[in-house]
Design an enzyme around this catalytic site. Structure first.
Site, PDB file in Angstrom:
ATOM      1  N   HIS A   1     -13.919 -39.899 -84.344  1.00 52.81           N
ATOM      2  CA  HIS A   1     -12.500 -39.545 -84.240  1.00 52.81           C
ATOM      3  C   HIS A   1     -12.114 -39.098 -82.836  1.00 52.81           C
ATOM      4  O   HIS A   1     -11.062 -38.485 -82.658  1.00 52.81           O
ATOM      5  CB  HIS A   1     -12.103 -38.474 -85.254  1.00 52.81           C
ATOM      6  CG  HIS A   1     -11.909 -39.014 -86.639  1.00 52.81           C
ATOM      7  ND1 HIS A   1     -10.995 -39.996 -86.943  1.00 52.81           N
ATOM      8  CD2 HIS A   1     -12.545 -38.738 -87.790  1.00 52.81           C
ATOM      9  CE1 HIS A   1     -11.056 -40.274 -88.215  1.00 52.81           C
ATOM     10  NE2 HIS A   1     -12.009 -39.538 -88.755  1.00 52.81           N
TER      11      HIS A   1
ATOM     12  N   ASP B   1     -14.876 -44.027 -81.011  1.00 49.15           N
ATOM     13  CA  ASP B   1     -14.478 -45.022 -82.012  1.00 49.15           C
ATOM     14  C   ASP B   1     -14.370 -46.425 -81.407  1.00 49.15           C
ATOM     15  O   ASP B   1     -14.671 -47.421 -82.067  1.00 49.15           O
ATOM     16  CB  ASP B   1     -13.145 -44.614 -82.659  1.00 49.15           C
ATOM     17  CG  ASP B   1     -13.309 -43.443 -83.620  1.00 49.15           C
ATOM     18  OD1 ASP B   1     -14.461 -43.043 -83.879  1.00 49.15           O
ATOM     19  OD2 ASP B   1     -12.284 -42.919 -84.104  1.00 49.15           O
TER      20      ASP B   1
ATOM     21  N   ASP C   1      -8.291 -47.739 -79.168  1.00 51.69           N
ATOM     22  CA  ASP C   1      -8.122 -46.762 -80.239  1.00 51.69           C
ATOM     23  C   ASP C   1      -7.245 -45.630 -79.728  1.00 51.69           C
ATOM     24  O   ASP C   1      -7.253 -45.312 -78.537  1.00 51.69           O
ATOM     25  CB  ASP C   1      -9.477 -46.199 -80.698  1.00 51.69           C
ATOM     26  CG  ASP C   1      -9.328 -45.280 -81.904  1.00 51.69           C
ATOM     27  OD1 ASP C   1      -8.745 -45.726 -82.908  1.00 51.69           O
ATOM     28  OD2 ASP C   1      -9.780 -44.124 -81.843  1.00 51.69           O
TER      29      ASP C   1
ATOM     30  N   GLU D   1      -5.795 -41.584 -80.628  1.00 53.86           N
ATOM     31  CA  GLU D   1      -5.766 -40.371 -81.450  1.00 53.86           C
ATOM     32  C   GLU D   1      -4.339 -39.853 -81.359  1.00 53.86           C
ATOM     33  O   GLU D   1      -3.706 -39.919 -80.296  1.00 53.86           O
ATOM     34  CB  GLU D   1      -6.755 -39.328 -80.926  1.00 53.86           C
ATOM     35  CG  GLU D   1      -8.197 -39.802 -80.843  1.00 53.86           C
ATOM     36  CD  GLU D   1      -8.757 -40.279 -82.173  1.00 53.86           C
ATOM     37  OE1 GLU D   1      -8.456 -39.673 -83.214  1.00 53.86           O
ATOM     38  OE2 GLU D   1      -9.494 -41.291 -82.171  1.00 53.86           O
TER      39      GLU D   1
END
Length: 388
Positions: free
Chosen positions: A343, A348, A190, A192
DNA sequence: GGCCCTCTTTAGGGCCTT
């Protein structure tokens, strides 16, 4: 930058709980500080990154409460890989510099031994910028593993057309191979980012988790985007957390990321990457960052998207369906407890690791099914070009 | 941006990612 060794596994059975707890007690030595090629000071720290007790309880209970048929083949894949890793690891608890096992040519030993290498960079934990670099990063820098030499597999100009064809052609063989456990490493990832624009925004955090678990199965790092972060309200990552000299830029992080993935890769094996909405979001960001830093995504990396699985589940009908296909909706549907802040990349990743197993069970999908739905980065780019 | 659905394919809106 802090380097951390994580011990995690997502699989089945009470015995695994014991394994999880046993590994979670392993502590790595602490060391800090790392001069980059551009002489920036980067703080390094080796830590243990393990599942919280609540997560372990959830995993154990969810698997123990399930009927025998509930233990899906993907969970078996994780479990078998975990045991395989445990039984073949030469030194289970000691930290090893990668260069000593890979060599300057980046080749693999015939015997599969996973090298511990998990990175965690978190601006909140940087308390000692003057400390010495970790053994790992110091070794990487000593061997000049960064963009200049050792990672000959990944530099753009060094990936031959033959290698591309070899990996693309062998994909069908992977899908038909009954014993994929010995060939595929399943990584949940994941990112960000500083925003939603694939063109203008940058990755500011990345996290990975090898589903086979065990020691050093996670990788986590903040990334210095060289610009301000305007969407801190979404993930809580502020400009002053990443725009600082001790947080690595992407061009500095990619060599370490590549080495971590190689340390999890099986001999002549493949990496199957999974992210939620990865085809539309995470993968384009990853491709752009690799391209911007003059790196090629290795041809033995395959990518899949769990959003398409969630949509497939929604289409399948039935009375017990999620309220939506977002990560949050799926987490609530499967009653997965939130670990850490939503988040944030690693939080996540942990959520998705559990959702993936639930989805594959509900859709009755096996590992070969997932491999056949995956794409290499070049296949993805070509597909996109054809559409445009 | 990509994917999916529908009041559809000569399109538009909603969801998903940050």
């Amino acid at each position: 930058m802090s380097i951390c060794s994580g011990s995690e596994s997502v699989g089945d059975g009470g015995a695994q709980k014991l394994q999880l707890k046993a590994h979670s007690t392993i502590a790595e030595p602490q060391s800090k500080g790392c001069p980059s090629p551009s002489t920036r000071k980067i703080t390094e720290k080796i830590e243990v990154n393990c599942l919280s007790d609540s997560t372990i309880e959830f995993l154990t209970l969810s698997m123990l409460q399930a009927p025998r048929g509930r233990i899906h083949c993907l969970a078996n894949f994780c479990w078998e890989s975990f045991h395989n890793t445990s039984s073949t690891r030469v030194n289970n608890s000691s930290f090893k510099p990668l260069a000593s096992t890979y060599g300057i040519e980046g080749g693999y030993s015939r015997r599969w031994t996973r090298r511990p290498m998990t990175t965690k960079t978190d601006g909140r934990n940087m308390t000692n910028p003057a400390a010495k670099p970790s053994n790992l990063v110091r070794k990487i820098l000593d061997e000049k593993v960064s963009r200049s030499t050792a990672l000959n597999l990944n530099k753009k100009e060094e990936i031959t057309e033959h290698q591309q064809l070899q990996y693309c052609g062998i994909k069908q063989m992977i899908a038909e191979n009954k014993d994929l456990v010995d060939l595929v490493t399943f990584i949940i990832y994941d990112t960000e980012t500083s925003g939603l624009s694939r063109k203008d925004d940058r990755i500011i955090e990345i996290a990975l988790q090898d589903l086979s678990g065990g020691e050093n199965s996670t990788f986590q790092s903040l990334v210095n985007p060289g610009r301000n972060v305007a969407n801190s309200r979404v993930h809580g990552i502020k400009t002053n957390m990443v725009r600082r000299p001790d947080v690595p830029r992407m061009e500095e992080l990619i060599p370490i990321l590549l080495q971590f993935v190689k340390s999890r890769q099986k001999p002549e094996g493949y990496i199957l990457w999974a992210a939620h909405n990865g085809f539309a979001f995470d993968l384009p960001f990853l491709i752009n960052e690799f391209s911007r830093c003059s790196y090629e995504i290795p041809p033995n990396w395959l990518f899949m998207d769990t959003l398409s699985l969630a949509r497939e589940l929604m289409k399948s009908g039935g009375s017990k369906l999620p309220s939506g296909t977002s990560l949050k909706a799926l987490r609530e549907h499967y009653r997965i407890p939130l670990v850490g802040s939503a988040h944030r990349a690693m939080s996540d990743v942990r959520t998705l690791a559990m959702i993936l197993q639930m989805l594959t069970f509900d859709l009755k999908l096996s590992l070969p099914n997932l491999v056949t739905r995956s794409f290499t980065a070049s296949e993805y780019v070509n597909k996109k070009r054809k559409k445009s």
